[in-house]
Design a protein around this motif. Structure first.
Motif, PDB file in Angstrom:
ATOM      1  N   UNK A 148       0.842  -1.198   0.000  1.00 52.93           N
ATOM      2  CA  UNK A 148       0.000   0.000   0.000  1.00 52.93           C
ATOM      3  C   UNK A 148       0.879   1.250   0.000  1.00 52.93           C
ATOM      4  N   UNK A 149       0.262   2.415  -0.123  1.00 57.13           N
ATOM      5  CA  UNK A 149       1.007   3.674  -0.160  1.00 57.13           C
ATOM      6  C   UNK A 149       1.148   4.334   1.201  1.00 57.13           C
ATOM      7  N   UNK A 150       0.719   3.667   2.255  1.00 59.16           N
ATOM      8  CA  UNK A 150       0.784   4.220   3.598  1.00 59.16           C
ATOM      9  C   UNK A 150       1.489   3.239   4.526  1.00 59.16           C
ATOM     10  N   UNK A 151       2.224   3.710   5.517  1.00 65.54           N
ATOM     11  CA  UNK A 151       2.877   2.797   6.457  1.00 65.54           C
ATOM     12  C   UNK A 151       1.852   1.942   7.205  1.00 65.54           C
ATOM     13  N   UNK A 170      13.794 -21.006   0.067  1.00 68.70           N
ATOM     14  CA  UNK A 170      13.272 -21.549  -1.178  1.00 68.70           C
ATOM     15  C   UNK A 170      13.391 -20.545  -2.310  1.00 68.70           C
ATOM     16  N   UNK A 171      13.404 -21.059  -3.519  1.00 65.12           N
ATOM     17  CA  UNK A 171      13.618 -20.214  -4.695  1.00 65.12           C
ATOM     18  C   UNK A 171      12.477 -19.223  -4.909  1.00 65.12           C
ATOM     19  N   UNK A 172      11.241 -19.671  -4.656  1.00 66.79           N
ATOM     20  CA  UNK A 172      10.083 -18.792  -4.879  1.00 66.79           C
ATOM     21  C   UNK A 172      10.202 -17.494  -4.082  1.00 66.79           C
ATOM     22  N   UNK A 173      10.496 -17.589  -2.781  1.00 62.87           N
ATOM     23  CA  UNK A 173      10.603 -16.379  -1.969  1.00 62.87           C
ATOM     24  C   UNK A 173      11.920 -15.652  -2.180  1.00 62.87           C
ATOM     25  N   UNK A 174      13.011 -16.391  -2.397  1.00 59.23           N
ATOM     26  CA  UNK A 174      14.305 -15.721  -2.555  1.00 59.23           C
ATOM     27  C   UNK A 174      14.290 -14.780  -3.760  1.00 59.23           C
ATOM     28  N   UNK A 175      13.486 -15.098  -4.765  1.00 57.67           N
ATOM     29  CA  UNK A 175      13.353 -14.219  -5.926  1.00 57.67           C
ATOM     30  C   UNK A 175      12.544 -12.961  -5.622  1.00 57.67           C
ATOM     31  N   UNK A 176      11.830 -12.944  -4.502  1.00 60.93           N
ATOM     32  CA  UNK A 176      10.976 -11.809  -4.140  1.00 60.93           C
ATOM     33  C   UNK A 176      11.573 -10.934  -3.041  1.00 60.93           C
ATOM     34  N   UNK A 177      12.607 -11.412  -2.382  1.00 58.01           N
ATOM     35  CA  UNK A 177      13.214 -10.657  -1.288  1.00 58.01           C
ATOM     36  C   UNK A 177      14.018  -9.497  -1.862  1.00 58.01           C
ATOM     37  N   UNK A 178      13.621  -8.280  -1.485  1.00 56.46           N
ATOM     38  CA  UNK A 178      14.322  -7.102  -1.986  1.00 56.46           C
ATOM     39  C   UNK A 178      14.552  -6.062  -0.898  1.00 56.46           C
ATOM     40  N   UNK A 179      13.620  -5.947   0.028  1.00 58.28           N
ATOM     41  CA  UNK A 179      13.647  -4.831   0.958  1.00 58.28           C
ATOM     42  C   UNK A 179      13.255  -5.293   2.368  1.00 58.28           C
ATOM     43  N   UNK A 180      13.880  -6.386   2.848  1.00 58.47           N
ATOM     44  CA  UNK A 180      13.541  -6.961   4.147  1.00 58.47           C
ATOM     45  C   UNK A 180      14.080  -6.078   5.267  1.00 58.47           C
ATOM     46  N   UNK A 181      13.192  -5.741   6.194  1.00 59.62           N
ATOM     47  CA  UNK A 181      13.530  -4.894   7.336  1.00 59.62           C
ATOM     48  C   UNK A 181      13.190  -5.623   8.632  1.00 59.62           C
ATOM     49  N   UNK A 182      13.666  -5.094   9.743  1.00 65.57           N
ATOM     50  CA  UNK A 182      13.371  -5.699  11.039  1.00 65.57           C
ATOM     51  C   UNK A 182      12.304  -4.942  11.813  1.00 65.57           C
ATOM     52  N   UNK A 183      11.787  -3.864  11.246  1.00 63.31           N
ATOM     53  CA  UNK A 183      10.825  -3.002  11.936  1.00 63.31           C
ATOM     54  C   UNK A 183       9.401  -3.524  11.750  1.00 63.31           C
ATOM     55  N   UNK A 184       8.574  -3.455  12.809  1.00 62.92           N
ATOM     56  CA  UNK A 184       7.178  -3.875  12.692  1.00 62.92           C
ATOM     57  C   UNK A 184       6.316  -2.808  12.014  1.00 62.92           C
ATOM     58  N   UNK A 185       6.847  -1.606  11.834  1.00 66.10           N
ATOM     59  CA  UNK A 185       6.155  -0.597  11.032  1.00 66.10           C
ATOM     60  C   UNK A 185       6.707  -0.689   9.617  1.00 66.10           C
ATOM     61  N   UNK A 186       5.866  -1.145   8.718  1.00 71.78           N
ATOM     62  CA  UNK A 186       6.257  -1.376   7.334  1.00 71.78           C
ATOM     63  C   UNK A 186       5.980  -0.119   6.518  1.00 71.78           C
ATOM     64  N   UNK A 187       7.033   0.504   6.033  1.00 70.35           N
ATOM     65  CA  UNK A 187       6.864   1.618   5.105  1.00 70.35           C
ATOM     66  C   UNK A 187       6.399   1.041   3.767  1.00 70.35           C
ATOM     67  N   UNK A 188       5.836   1.845   2.873  1.00 71.36           N
ATOM     68  CA  UNK A 188       5.436   1.315   1.567  1.00 71.36           C
ATOM     69  C   UNK A 188       6.606   0.592   0.886  1.00 71.36           C
ATOM     70  N   UNK A 189       6.346  -0.621   0.426  1.00 70.06           N
ATOM     71  CA  UNK A 189       7.362  -1.430  -0.243  1.00 70.06           C
ATOM     72  C   UNK A 189       8.257  -2.222   0.687  1.00 70.06           C
TER      73      UNK A 189
END
Length: 150
Positions: free
Chosen positions: A38-41, A91-110
């Motif tokens: 989404x466009x909001x945290x 697994x390959x399916x998720x490893x291809x999608x991992x780009x912006x993994x963070x440790x914060x419980x507040x998820x910024x857009x993306x």
């Protein structure tokens, strides 16, 4: 909140008959990838995993905020590993999608969060056919995904 599983189509449980009306279910949920699409945290405060059979609940795991923080913090380190090690762990399916993994419980857009390693074992009257994962911010449902169990 988008939710993806290690295996995109299904999970495979081990089901053993214990008695005529009970079975032992063993299932390993390797990885769950969360992404704020989404466009909001969005602040993640709780995850709920339900194993179902024909829309009837068999088993539930509620993951509260302190446990979520721990999972996200540990599993955010995966982003620093080589592509090969990432594929081996999630697994390959998720490893291809991992780009912006963070440790914060507040998820910024993306932003993404990764949670791994949920072994499940329980007695039930029937084998599960669906896993439903739901993400909450307070009492508000912010993401839901289901996956078939074969």
């Amino acid at each position: 909140m988008r939710i993806d599983f290690t295996w995109p189509d299904h999970l495979i449980p081990m089901v053993s008959e214990v008695s005529r009306d009970q079975c032992m279910v063993d299932l390993f949920i390797n990885s769950i990838l969360l992404e704020n699409d989404e466009n909001t945290p969005r602040r993640l405060t709780r995850m709920v995993l339900d194993l179902m059979n024909e829309d009837q609940p068999l088993w539930r795991l509620e993951i509260p905020l302190p446990a979520l923080m721990s999972h996200l913090a540990v599993d955010s380190e995966l982003i620093d590993l080589s592509d090969e090690k990432q594929r081996n762990l999630v697994g390959e399916y998720l490893s291809n999608r991992i780009q912006n993994v963070k440790s914060d419980v507040t998820f910024q857009p993306g932003a993404q969060g990764l949670m791994r390693r949920f072994p499940v074992r329980f007695l039930a009257s029937s084998a599960p056919d669906t896993l439903i994962a739901r993400a909450f911010s307070g009492s508000h449902l912010i993401g839901r995904e289901s996956i078939s169990i074969k």
